[in-house]
Design an enzyme around this catalytic site. Sequence first.
Site, PDB file in Angstrom:
ATOM      1  NE  ARG A 294      -3.492   2.676   1.101  1.00  0.00           N
ATOM      2  CZ  ARG A 294      -4.907   2.711   1.600  1.00  0.00           C
ATOM      3  NH1 ARG A 294      -5.062   1.134   2.659  1.00  0.00           N
ATOM      4  NH2 ARG A 294      -4.983   3.761   2.355  1.00  0.00           N
TER       5      ARG A 294
ATOM      6  NE  ARG B 159      -7.742   3.369  -2.162  1.00  0.00           N
ATOM      7  CZ  ARG B 159      -7.598   3.998  -0.718  1.00  0.00           C
ATOM      8  NH1 ARG B 159      -8.189   3.180  -0.586  1.00  0.00           N
ATOM      9  NH2 ARG B 159      -8.044   5.184  -1.136  1.00  0.00           N
TER      10      ARG B 159
ATOM     11  CG  ASP C 158      -8.848   0.945   2.150  1.00  0.00           C
ATOM     12  OD1 ASP C 158      -8.345   1.553   2.951  1.00  0.00           O
ATOM     13  OD2 ASP C 158      -9.994   1.836   1.589  1.00  0.00           O
TER      14      ASP C 158
ATOM     15  CG  ASP D 169     -11.635   0.839   6.121  1.00  0.00           C
ATOM     16  OD1 ASP D 169     -10.347   1.686   5.552  1.00  0.00           O
ATOM     17  OD2 ASP D 169     -11.956   1.011   4.021  1.00  0.00           O
TER      18      ASP D 169
HETATM   19  N1  ROI Z   1     -14.775   2.177  -4.613  1.00  0.00           N
HETATM   20  C1  ROI Z   1     -15.306   1.270  -4.168  1.00  0.00           C
HETATM   21  N2  ROI Z   1     -15.799   0.318  -5.310  1.00  0.00           N
HETATM   22  N3  ROI Z   1     -14.322   0.339  -3.257  1.00  0.00           N
HETATM   23  C2  ROI Z   1     -13.432   0.025  -2.391  1.00  0.00           C
HETATM   24  O1  ROI Z   1     -13.655  -0.285  -1.315  1.00  0.00           O
HETATM   25  C3  ROI Z   1     -13.753   1.431  -2.209  1.00  0.00           C
HETATM   26  N4  ROI Z   1     -12.155   2.514  -1.431  1.00  0.00           N
HETATM   27  C4  ROI Z   1     -11.773   3.429  -1.186  1.00  0.00           C
HETATM   28  C5  ROI Z   1     -12.726   4.828  -2.777  1.00  0.00           C
HETATM   29  C6  ROI Z   1     -11.241   5.351  -3.122  1.00  0.00           C
HETATM   30  C7  ROI Z   1     -13.915   5.618  -1.459  1.00  0.00           C
HETATM   31  N5  ROI Z   1     -13.805   4.087  -3.401  1.00  0.00           N
HETATM   32  C8  ROI Z   1     -13.913   2.528  -3.002  1.00  0.00           C
HETATM   33  O2  ROI Z   1     -11.153   3.695  -0.264  1.00  0.00           O
END
Ligand code: ROI
Length: 162
Positions: A86, A95, A98, A100
């Site tokens: 990342r 990325r 990610d 979360d």
């Molecule tokens: N859009 C999608 N479809 N999936 C994601 O995991 C995702 N993650 C993000 C942003 C850039 C907001 N858009 C995303 O962080």
Amino acid sequence: MQTLVCAYIGLGSNLQNPAEQIQSARVAIAALVGIEERGFSSLYHSAPMGPQDQPDYVNAVMAVATDLPPIDLLRVLQGIENHQGRVRAERWGARTLDLDIVLYGDEVINLPDLIVPHVGLTERAFVLYPLNEIAPQLIIPNRGKLVDLLDNCPLAGLTRLA
Ligand code: ROI
């Protein structure tokens, strides 16, 4: 482990073989000390939310039981993101991985680095639908029943991968 909290982690990737990134992250998370995997959704294909000049995403949600405090959980997840290449460049940019913390038990957390439930949760089909697959009964602190949130969240092109 002592007192275990059920937490939900959102996984997303849109670079360098996203499906493999998600699978590697699952293995890495499940191997962490203080974390046990309790559920994993299907993988979903989703159009980018935010800037459109980036590849589509693969998303999933993982349920874990953990005795790590939320900030420690965040730090170990950031370690996995970094390990999988990342690079923190553009906000809302592409990325490799990610991770979360979407929910941490029924706790409401407002720390400089960590807001739980995740801020964008109610608008994010790519989090709500996978979450519904593994925890359809969920009631989300300050937001209400997951089923009601789904009613107000269009699929936005989200599709389940085979
Ligand atoms: N859009 C999608 N479809 N999936 C994601 O995991 C995702 N993650 C993000 C942003 C850039 C907001 N858009 C995303 O962080």
